[in-house]
Every structure is written in structure tokens, then in C-alpha cells.
Write a protein that holds these residues in place. Structure first.
Motif, short mmCIF file in Angstrom:
data_model
loop_
_atom_site.label_atom_id
_atom_site.label_comp_id
_atom_site.label_asym_id
_atom_site.label_seq_id
_atom_site.Cartn_x
_atom_site.Cartn_y
_atom_site.Cartn_z
N ALA A 14 44.79 -35.55 -43.27
CA ALA A 14 45.72 -35.22 -42.19
C ALA A 14 44.97 -34.67 -40.98
O ALA A 14 44.08 -33.84 -41.12
N VAL A 15 45.33 -35.18 -39.82
CA VAL A 15 44.79 -34.66 -38.56
C VAL A 15 45.93 -34.47 -37.58
O VAL A 15 46.99 -35.07 -37.71
N ARG A 16 45.71 -33.62 -36.59
CA ARG A 16 46.73 -33.35 -35.58
C ARG A 16 46.70 -34.45 -34.51
O ARG A 16 45.63 -34.86 -34.06
N PRO A 17 47.86 -34.89 -34.04
CA PRO A 17 47.89 -35.94 -33.03
C PRO A 17 47.60 -35.43 -31.61
O PRO A 17 47.47 -36.23 -30.69
N ASP A 18 47.54 -34.10 -31.42
CA ASP A 18 47.27 -33.56 -30.09
C ASP A 18 45.78 -33.41 -29.81
O ASP A 18 45.39 -32.91 -28.76
N GLN A 19 44.95 -33.85 -30.76
CA GLN A 19 43.51 -33.79 -30.58
C GLN A 19 42.89 -35.02 -31.24
O GLN A 19 43.32 -35.43 -32.33
N PRO A 20 41.91 -35.65 -30.61
CA PRO A 20 41.29 -36.83 -31.23
C PRO A 20 40.76 -36.54 -32.63
O PRO A 20 40.20 -35.48 -32.90
N ALA A 21 40.95 -37.51 -33.53
CA ALA A 21 40.49 -37.36 -34.91
C ALA A 21 38.97 -37.26 -34.98
O ALA A 21 38.43 -36.65 -35.90
N LEU A 22 38.28 -37.83 -34.00
CA LEU A 22 36.83 -37.81 -33.98
C LEU A 22 36.28 -36.41 -34.17
O LEU A 22 35.28 -36.21 -34.88
N THR A 23 36.92 -35.43 -33.55
CA THR A 23 36.42 -34.06 -33.63
C THR A 23 37.14 -33.23 -34.70
O THR A 23 36.98 -32.01 -34.76
N GLN A 24 37.92 -33.91 -35.55
CA GLN A 24 38.60 -33.20 -36.64
C GLN A 24 38.09 -33.57 -38.03
O GLN A 24 38.19 -32.77 -38.95
N ILE A 25 37.53 -34.78 -38.17
CA ILE A 25 37.20 -35.23 -39.53
C ILE A 25 36.07 -34.42 -40.16
O ILE A 25 35.94 -34.40 -41.38
N GLY A 26 35.28 -33.75 -39.32
CA GLY A 26 34.23 -32.90 -39.88
C GLY A 26 34.77 -31.73 -40.67
O GLY A 26 34.05 -31.11 -41.46
N GLU A 27 36.05 -31.40 -40.48
CA GLU A 27 36.66 -30.26 -41.18
C GLU A 27 37.09 -30.60 -42.59
O GLU A 27 37.41 -29.71 -43.38
N HIS A 28 37.11 -31.89 -42.94
CA HIS A 28 37.69 -32.31 -44.21
C HIS A 28 36.62 -32.60 -45.25
O HIS A 28 35.67 -33.36 -45.01
N ASN A 29 36.79 -32.02 -46.43
CA ASN A 29 35.82 -32.23 -47.51
C ASN A 29 35.89 -33.65 -48.08
O ASN A 29 34.91 -34.14 -48.65
N ARG A 30 37.03 -34.31 -47.94
CA ARG A 30 37.18 -35.64 -48.54
C ARG A 30 36.48 -36.72 -47.73
O ARG A 30 36.32 -37.84 -48.20
N VAL A 31 36.08 -36.41 -46.50
CA VAL A 31 35.37 -37.39 -45.67
C VAL A 31 33.90 -37.37 -46.08
O VAL A 31 33.26 -36.33 -46.11
N VAL A 32 33.37 -38.55 -46.41
CA VAL A 32 32.00 -38.61 -46.92
C VAL A 32 31.02 -38.23 -45.83
O VAL A 32 31.28 -38.36 -44.64
N ARG A 33 29.85 -37.74 -46.25
CA ARG A 33 28.87 -37.20 -45.33
C ARG A 33 28.38 -38.23 -44.32
O ARG A 33 28.15 -37.91 -43.15
N ALA A 34 28.22 -39.49 -44.75
CA ALA A 34 27.74 -40.53 -43.83
C ALA A 34 28.72 -40.73 -42.67
O ALA A 34 28.31 -40.92 -41.52
N HIS A 35 30.04 -40.67 -42.96
CA HIS A 35 31.03 -40.84 -41.91
C HIS A 35 30.98 -39.67 -40.93
O HIS A 35 31.12 -39.86 -39.72
N LYS A 36 30.81 -38.47 -41.47
CA LYS A 36 30.69 -37.30 -40.60
C LYS A 36 29.45 -37.43 -39.71
O LYS A 36 29.47 -37.01 -38.55
N TRP A 37 28.36 -37.98 -40.28
CA TRP A 37 27.13 -38.14 -39.50
C TRP A 37 27.38 -39.09 -38.33
O TRP A 37 26.97 -38.80 -37.19
N TYR A 38 28.06 -40.20 -38.57
CA TYR A 38 28.35 -41.14 -37.49
C TYR A 38 29.25 -40.49 -36.44
O TYR A 38 29.04 -40.65 -35.23
#
Length: 430
Positions: free
Chosen positions: A174-198
């Protein structure tokens, strides 16, 4: 490095693309839409800084009410093209620190809509990051909820192809629609490290921009010791130059360019500390021993110095955006200014984008800069702006050699060629 910027229903652009090189020059008449391109870059820069949409578009204020980020020019209804409810920005870029196993080409797209139901709030309705041929993530509103409330979550689907297999797997966070997801996915543990790196790589590129609108009065002022970041108006010029001069090779290069770019016979720069205030004042020392303070330097000299400070910085910015880079600079020095920018952008990973009205500057651009020179034109009897690559205009390369780009600009040939080409394309499409 940013390779292109596509603008869809953003301000005066229906669907136009600006191609970028190391040094990109944009020409066009007043009110043609050149400043709207700058606003698009600032919007992306605000995303890279982690701001929400209301902050990016409407301004960011600190706890005490001080303005920390200037809003994008125009009312909410003017940011989205007239008659539309959303705009999109798409950026093609090459990533830094790539390796054999990590593709270097990335494509980031974001679509933002304004709520038509009364709140007039902006929200992300679509966002995607592609690296190579892999879809790193896609975000979209929940099904059946075209206008979500500002505090609702949107679904973010992250997918990545498993190496050596066609099997794909993904996660929803889940991400907030009032802010781009690009700068939110780093907060989530379920997002794999390679995706966070990109995502981090793209964020760094968007955050690493500067928008310099230099004011000589600001550059003349003494600076507080330790301020090694050049302000958008040229603030802190003395201390930024002092930091550059701590490296003997950069100091020699800096002084050499000052001698070339200005009529002053400069032997060195001095940085004098005011005994009362402790502030650092910039002083030029000429070969005859005469010392001249920044207060006595011409506006053009100070603008040269600020450009030198930006390009010779210890950690240069990825992208500099200038408005009218030739403003206040004598025509006889334009060639040297171009040589400076073209040489520095070629040697480093720094890019420069500038607007200009100067036929003289346009006549002097090198071949690589010519290939990344764009012209912005407002269509007759409409509010639509068109971006065209000068090199792709009919017979432009031959006319450049025979007449010079400056003459083509003065005669309005560039604008006429863009309108003619756009009209032909419209006729073929219909």
C-alpha cells in the motif's frame, strides 16, 4: 543521465518530447512554452526530493511558515492542459553504477490527476518504473475507485522476472496516492532489495538537479564560512569558490578560465575574512598586484564565475537548468562560454539545459550540441506548444552550414519550419 523528457497534457504541451544531450539548448519566442519545460523538470526534482504532490505543485513550507520550495507556476487548473484532468511526465535515463547484470536504461512514468469533485487535490493515478525490459513496479488506483480520497491507499504491484525462467512473481504493498510511489517503496519490507536499488538510482537522478537564476547582487555578498553550496540566485559564491580553490589543479583551471572569459588580468583569487562579521569576501588579484572586490566586478563577470563554480564543483550536480545563460554576457565572450560548457559536460557526467534568445550563441554551438538543440513554438490560434529537434527540421543541417543557425533564428525560419512540419503531420494523421 537524462536522455529525454516527454510531457503529456502538462501546461501548454499536448504530447511533446525534449531530447537531451550533455548540453541542451532550447530556443523559442516569449510565451512559447520554454519555461513550462523548466517547470516539468522542477516537478520531477520535487519527486526526487520526496515531496508530496501538494508540496511539489503548491509549495513546501517549514514549521515556522517559511517557504522551503517555490510552487510550480500557475493555478491548479493551469498546470494541467486546458480541458484535461490529468498530466503525465515520462523520463528516459541511464542509471549510474550499472554492471553487467544490471541494465543501465530506465524509464520512469507518472500520471497525475486533479480531483474534479470539489477538493481539487492532485493524486497519482498511474506510475511505472521500467529498467531494461523489466517492469520494476506499476501503481494504479483500486478498481472501481476512479477518484479516491486523499488518505486512501492505492495498490502497488511489484514484478520482476526470475533469472533463467519465464516465471514471474510479485507483491502488493500500500502506498499513498498523494505522493509518488517511487519515494515510498523503500519503506516496505516486502519490496525486494534490487527493486529498492533501482528506485534509489532514479530518485538520485531526479534529486540531483539545480535551477540557477543568477542575481549579481546576491553573488556580490560575503558568505558565511563553510557554506559550500551555491544558492539558486548565486548565494555563497565566495565560499564555494574557496572550496574549489583548495584543490590546486581546479584552482589553476578556474583562474585560467576567468582570464579567458573576462577582460580582467586575474592572477589569483583571494578570500578575505571580515574581522568584524567573520564573513568571507571574494577578491580578484590581478598580475599588477591590484585587488578588486566582488562589489566592483561586472554583472557578466559574476555570472561567469557562478557558472564556473557550478561546473567545477567537487561534487557536480547531475543536471543544471539555466534560464537565458547568455544574459549579461558580452557577445564576444559567447564562444568561450560555449567552449567551457561543452568541454565540462563532455568530461563529466554533468548535463546543462538552457534557454536562449541569442542568435550569436546558437550560431556557435558544436555538432553534439546542435543534435540536442530544440525549438519550442506556440501553434497559431491555439494554446498548444510544440517541441521539435532542430537537427530533424527539413534541410536544417545544410542551412546551418550555409547560413548559420543564428540567421535562421532571426528570420523566424525555425518557427516556420516547426509549424509547417507539425501541420503536415496533422494532415497525414487525419
Amino acid at each position: 543521465m537524462i536522455k529525454s523528457l516527454r510531457l503529456i497534457n502538462f501546461k501548454s504541451f499536448e504530447d511533446e518530447t525534449l531530447r537531451l544531450g550533455p548540453f541542451t539548448v532550447v530556443v523559442g519566442a516569449n510565451a512559447s512554452g520554454k519555461s513550462n519545460i523548466r517547470d516539468a523538470f522542477r516537478t520531477l526534482h520535487g519527486i526526487g526530493r520526496g515531496y508530496g504532490l501538494a508540496e511539489i505543485l503548491g509549495g513546501r513550507y517549514g514549521p515556522g511558515g517559511e517557504l522551503q520550495w517555490n510552487p510550480i507556476r500557475g493555478a491548479p487548473e493551469e498546470i494541467v492542459r486546458l480541458g484535461r484532468h490529468s498530466f503525465a511526465l515520462i523520463v528516459e535515463m541511464s542509471l549510474r553504477g550499472q554492471s553487467r547484470v544490471r541494465p543501465s536504461h530506465a524509464r520512469y512514468a507518472i500520471r497525475v490527476a486533479v480531483d474534479q469533485a470539489g477538493s481539487r487535490r492532485f493524486r497519482v493515478i498511474f506510475e511505472r518504473l521500467m529498467v531494461g525490459n523489466a517492469n520494476i513496479y506499476t501503481s494504479h488506483p483500486r478498481a472501481g475507485d476512479p477518484v479516491a480520497k486523499q488518505d486512501d491507499a492505492t495498490n502497488l504491484l511489484v514484478r520482476m522476472a526470475k533469472t533463467g525462467s519465464q516465471k514471474k512473481y510479485g507483491h502488493r504493498v500500500a502506498v499513498r496516492p498523494d505522493q509518488p510511489a517511487l519515494t515510498q517503496i523503500g519503506e516496505h519490507n516486502r519490496v525486494v532489495r534490487a527493486h529498492k536499488w533501482y528506485a534509489r538510482q532514479v530518485i538520485d537522478i531526479l534529486a540531483n538537479m539545480r535551477f540557477l537564476d543568477l542575481l549579481p547582487d546576491r553573488m556580490r555578498r560575503p558568505a558565511f564560512p563553510g557554506q559550500d553550496t551555491l544558492g539558486d540566485r548565486g548565494e555563497n559564491l565566495p565560499t564555494v569558490l574557496r572550496e574549489i580553490c583548495e584543490d590546486p589543479s581546479r584552482r589553476n583551471a578556474l583562474v585560467s578560465w576567468i582570464r579567458e572569459l573576462t577582460p580582467m588580468d586575474v592572477a589569483d583569487l583571494e578570500f578575505v575574512r571580515d574581522p568584524t562579521t567573520g564573513l568571507i569576501q571574494l577578491v580578484f588579484r590581478e598580475t599588477n598586484g591590484r585587488r578588486i572586490s566582488a562589489y566592483s566586478a561586472s554583472d557578466g563577470t559574476l555570472r561567469f564565475l557562478a557558472i564556473l563554480a557550478a561546473l567545477f564543483a567537487k561534487n557536480p550536480v547531475g543536471l543544471h537548468v539555466f534560464e537565458e545563460i547568455d544574459n549579461g554576457i558580452h557577445p564576444s565572450r559567447l564562444r568561450l562560454l560555449l567552449d567551457l560548457i561543452e568541454s565540462q559536460t563532455t568530461k563529466s557526467r554533468t548535463q546543462v539545459v538552457t534557454t536562449t534568445h541569442s542568435p550569436g550563441l546558437l550560431s556557435m554551438v558544436g555538432d553534439e550540441t546542435f543534435d540536442s538543440t530544440g525549438v519550442v513554438v506556440r501553434r497559431p490560434f491555439t494554446d498548444d506548444s510544440v517541441i521539435a529537434s532542430v537537427a530533424n527540421l527539413p534541410n536544417a543541417k545544410n542551412l546551418r552550414e550555409s547560413q548559420g543557425l543564428g540567421r535562421l533564428l532571426e528570420s523566424n525560419w525555425l518557427e516556420d519550419a516547426v509549424i509547417f512540419t507539425a501541420s503536415v503531420e496533422d494532415t497525414e494523421e487525419s
